[in-house]
Design a protein around this motif. Structure first.
Motif, PDB file in Angstrom:
ATOM      1  N   LEU A  63       0.813  -1.180  -0.021  1.00  0.00           N
ATOM      2  CA  LEU A  63       0.164   0.063   0.139  1.00  0.00           C
ATOM      3  C   LEU A  63       0.871   1.268   0.006  1.00  0.00           C
ATOM      4  N   ILE A  64       2.011   1.325   0.598  1.00  0.00           N
ATOM      5  CA  ILE A  64       2.883   2.305   0.728  1.00  0.00           C
ATOM      6  C   ILE A  64       3.630   2.633  -0.739  1.00  0.00           C
ATOM      7  N   VAL A  65       3.858   1.444  -1.349  1.00  0.00           N
ATOM      8  CA  VAL A  65       4.397   1.780  -2.873  1.00  0.00           C
ATOM      9  C   VAL A  65       3.192   2.066  -3.743  1.00  0.00           C
ATOM     10  N   GLY A  66       2.075   1.202  -3.514  1.00  0.00           N
ATOM     11  CA  GLY A  66       0.875   1.736  -4.334  1.00  0.00           C
ATOM     12  C   GLY A  66       0.320   3.210  -4.170  1.00  0.00           C
ATOM     13  N   GLY A  67       0.735   3.874  -2.960  1.00  0.00           N
ATOM     14  CA  GLY A  67       0.265   5.092  -2.795  1.00  0.00           C
ATOM     15  C   GLY A  67       0.655   6.088  -3.949  1.00  0.00           C
ATOM     16  N   VAL A  68       1.943   5.841  -4.327  1.00  0.00           N
ATOM     17  CA  VAL A  68       2.674   6.362  -5.235  1.00  0.00           C
ATOM     18  C   VAL A  68       1.845   6.595  -6.592  1.00  0.00           C
ATOM     19  N   LEU A  91      -1.488   5.802  -6.604  1.00  0.00           N
ATOM     20  CA  LEU A  91      -2.738   6.350  -6.580  1.00  0.00           C
ATOM     21  C   LEU A  91      -2.870   8.017  -6.390  1.00  0.00           C
ATOM     22  N   VAL A  92      -1.715   8.498  -6.043  1.00  0.00           N
ATOM     23  CA  VAL A  92      -1.725  10.150  -6.055  1.00  0.00           C
ATOM     24  C   VAL A  92      -2.115  10.679  -7.101  1.00  0.00           C
ATOM     25  N   PRO A  93      -1.737  10.207  -8.420  1.00  0.00           N
ATOM     26  CA  PRO A  93      -2.133  11.020  -9.449  1.00  0.00           C
ATOM     27  C   PRO A  93      -3.599  11.266  -9.860  1.00  0.00           C
ATOM     28  N   PRO A  94      -4.337   9.932  -9.879  1.00  0.00           N
ATOM     29  CA  PRO A  94      -5.766  10.073  -9.787  1.00  0.00           C
ATOM     30  C   PRO A  94      -6.445  10.827  -8.826  1.00  0.00           C
ATOM     31  N   ILE A 121      -3.274   1.830 -12.160  1.00  0.00           N
ATOM     32  CA  ILE A 121      -3.246   0.631 -11.785  1.00  0.00           C
ATOM     33  C   ILE A 121      -2.407  -0.502 -12.879  1.00  0.00           C
ATOM     34  N   VAL A 122      -2.698  -0.209 -13.927  1.00  0.00           N
ATOM     35  CA  VAL A 122      -1.766  -0.889 -14.939  1.00  0.00           C
ATOM     36  C   VAL A 122      -0.303  -0.804 -14.814  1.00  0.00           C
ATOM     37  N   ALA A 123       0.076   0.409 -14.523  1.00  0.00           N
ATOM     38  CA  ALA A 123       1.509   0.839 -14.263  1.00  0.00           C
ATOM     39  C   ALA A 123       1.895  -0.132 -12.887  1.00  0.00           C
ATOM     40  N   LEU A 124       1.184  -0.018 -11.968  1.00  0.00           N
ATOM     41  CA  LEU A 124       1.062  -0.569 -10.711  1.00  0.00           C
ATOM     42  C   LEU A 124       1.488  -2.191 -10.866  1.00  0.00           C
ATOM     43  N   LEU A 125       0.625  -2.793 -11.940  1.00  0.00           N
ATOM     44  CA  LEU A 125       0.690  -4.438 -12.086  1.00  0.00           C
ATOM     45  C   LEU A 125       1.878  -4.498 -12.836  1.00  0.00           C
ATOM     46  N   LEU A 126       2.595  -3.815 -13.273  1.00  0.00           N
ATOM     47  CA  LEU A 126       3.854  -3.706 -14.240  1.00  0.00           C
ATOM     48  C   LEU A 126       4.905  -3.633 -13.502  1.00  0.00           C
ATOM     49  N   LEU A 127       4.932  -3.567 -11.981  1.00  0.00           N
ATOM     50  CA  LEU A 127       6.041  -3.385 -11.087  1.00  0.00           C
ATOM     51  C   LEU A 127       7.064  -4.512 -11.153  1.00  0.00           C
ATOM     52  N   LEU A 128       6.467  -5.496 -11.716  1.00  0.00           N
ATOM     53  CA  LEU A 128       7.445  -6.725 -11.870  1.00  0.00           C
ATOM     54  C   LEU A 128       8.394  -6.743 -13.092  1.00  0.00           C
ATOM     55  N   VAL A 129       8.064  -5.698 -13.876  1.00  0.00           N
ATOM     56  CA  VAL A 129       8.740  -5.731 -15.146  1.00  0.00           C
ATOM     57  C   VAL A 129       9.667  -4.288 -15.000  1.00  0.00           C
ATOM     58  N   GLY A 159      11.584  -1.367 -15.313  1.00  0.00           N
ATOM     59  CA  GLY A 159      11.905  -0.047 -16.392  1.00  0.00           C
ATOM     60  C   GLY A 159      10.443   0.033 -17.154  1.00  0.00           C
ATOM     61  N   VAL A 160       9.819  -0.905 -17.441  1.00  0.00           N
ATOM     62  CA  VAL A 160       8.658  -0.850 -18.282  1.00  0.00           C
ATOM     63  C   VAL A 160       7.472   0.152 -17.478  1.00  0.00           C
ATOM     64  N   ASN A 161       7.667  -0.305 -16.157  1.00  0.00           N
ATOM     65  CA  ASN A 161       6.530   0.273 -15.294  1.00  0.00           C
ATOM     66  C   ASN A 161       6.658   1.786 -15.250  1.00  0.00           C
ATOM     67  N   LEU A 162       8.168   2.164 -14.991  1.00  0.00           N
ATOM     68  CA  LEU A 162       8.262   3.538 -14.943  1.00  0.00           C
ATOM     69  C   LEU A 162       7.955   4.177 -16.437  1.00  0.00           C
ATOM     70  N   ILE A 163       8.265   3.483 -17.585  1.00  0.00           N
ATOM     71  CA  ILE A 163       7.883   4.127 -18.646  1.00  0.00           C
ATOM     72  C   ILE A 163       6.388   4.466 -18.732  1.00  0.00           C
ATOM     73  N   VAL A 164       5.487   3.453 -18.550  1.00  0.00           N
ATOM     74  CA  VAL A 164       4.282   3.799 -18.581  1.00  0.00           C
ATOM     75  C   VAL A 164       3.834   4.655 -17.419  1.00  0.00           C
ATOM     76  N   PHE A 165       4.272   4.648 -16.276  1.00  0.00           N
ATOM     77  CA  PHE A 165       3.879   5.605 -15.382  1.00  0.00           C
ATOM     78  C   PHE A 165       4.232   7.279 -15.945  1.00  0.00           C
ATOM     79  N   TYR A 166       5.410   7.417 -16.377  1.00  0.00           N
ATOM     80  CA  TYR A 166       5.666   8.865 -16.442  1.00  0.00           C
ATOM     81  C   TYR A 166       5.290   9.090 -18.159  1.00  0.00           C
ATOM     82  N   VAL A 167       4.922   8.370 -18.851  1.00  0.00           N
ATOM     83  CA  VAL A 167       4.432   8.619 -20.162  1.00  0.00           C
ATOM     84  C   VAL A 167       2.854   8.836 -20.167  1.00  0.00           C
ATOM     85  N   ALA A 168       2.243   7.825 -19.239  1.00  0.00           N
ATOM     86  CA  ALA A 168       0.841   8.030 -19.311  1.00  0.00           C
ATOM     87  C   ALA A 168       0.362   9.366 -18.441  1.00  0.00           C
ATOM     88  N   ASN A 169       1.046   9.359 -17.468  1.00  0.00           N
ATOM     89  CA  ASN A 169       0.624  10.376 -16.382  1.00  0.00           C
ATOM     90  C   ASN A 169       1.169  11.730 -17.081  1.00  0.00           C
TER      91      ASN A 169
END
Length: 238
Positions: free
Chosen positions: A66-71, A73-76, A128-136, A138-148
């Motif tokens: 939840l602490i990691v996921g909080g990051v 959750l903040v954009p929405p 949520i999609v970016a959070l589910l990609l935490l196990l990948v 680099g990819v999750n960071l790209i999705v997070f920054y580009v999408a947001n």
């Protein structure tokens, strides 16, 4: 753009914006806690283990998650809050930094909140999609920054622009400067990714985008007639 961003960030903590900043931060914390409780409750409901030690381990992992996921959750959450405070912050920017130009006209409260709710849903899904990609890595960071970067830049700029023009005009202006607005959105996404600091996003992003709109469309400081505001708002262009 960088100058506008730095100026906006500095202004965020000044006395003129302190009251709305505190209200915004308080509401953001409350919403993140509520979403965290919902996630924790859902996890406890669907994961039921008979071993005490296993349940304790699940609780610990869930708390860290939840602490990691909080990051994520903040954009929405901040996009939802933006609809409540944008006009107050934008009006203050206009009075303080552009005193010789007419102030924009706020959207109707109900419409502004509805647009923010719709945008909240889209941004929540993306994160949520970016959070589910935490196990990948680099990819999750790209999705997070580009999408947001795209979503936050688009939302804040269009809301700022619609204080002066119809939805169609705001959308056309946004498309004309899409690269600049996306880069500005990346700056907002960078702030959103920093724990604790990300709670100031609604105020910072609003100041930033009001200033950016003034720079990109200096002739757009004419408030549009109220009749022009009767057109469907942002949702139809999303």
């Amino acid at each position: 753009m960088l100058h506008a961003a730095v100026t906006a960030f500095t202004q965020t903590f000044t006395p003129e914006y302190r009251r709305v900043l505190l209200r915004s931060v308080g509401l953001a914390i409350g919403l993140v806690i509520v979403l965290g409780i919902i996630a924790q409750t859902a996890l406890a409901h669907f994961v039921n283990l008979s071993w005490g030690w296993a349940e304790t381990l699940i609780d610990i992992v869930a708390a860290l998650g939840l602490i990691v996921g909080g990051v994520f959750l903040v954009p929405p959450v901040t996009s939802l809050i933006a609809g409540l405070f944008l006009d107050d912050v934008a009006a203050q920017v206009e009075r303080t930094d552009f005193p010789h130009e007419p102030e924009g006209k706020p959207l109707p409260v109900a419409r502004s909140i509805w647009l923010s709710i719709r945008f909240f849903g889209v941004t929540l899904l993306v994160n949520i999609v970016a959070l589910l990609l935490l196990l990948v890595p680099g990819v999750n960071l790209i999705v997070f920054y580009v999408a947001n970067g795209y979503l936050l830049g688009r939302e804040y700029f269009q809301l700022a622009a619609m204080r002066y023009r119809s939805e169609e005009e705001a959308a056309a202006l946004r498309r004309r400067h899409s690269v600049t607005i996306f880069l500005a959105g990346l700056i907002i996404a960078l702030v959103v990714s920093v724990p604790i600091l990300n709670l100031v996003t609604p105020v910072f992003a609003t100041i930033f985008m009001v200033r950016l709109h003034k720079r990109l469309a200096p002739l757009g400081a004419r408030a549009v007639p109220s009749a022009a505001r009767s057109s469907p708002a942002i949702g139809t262009d999303r």
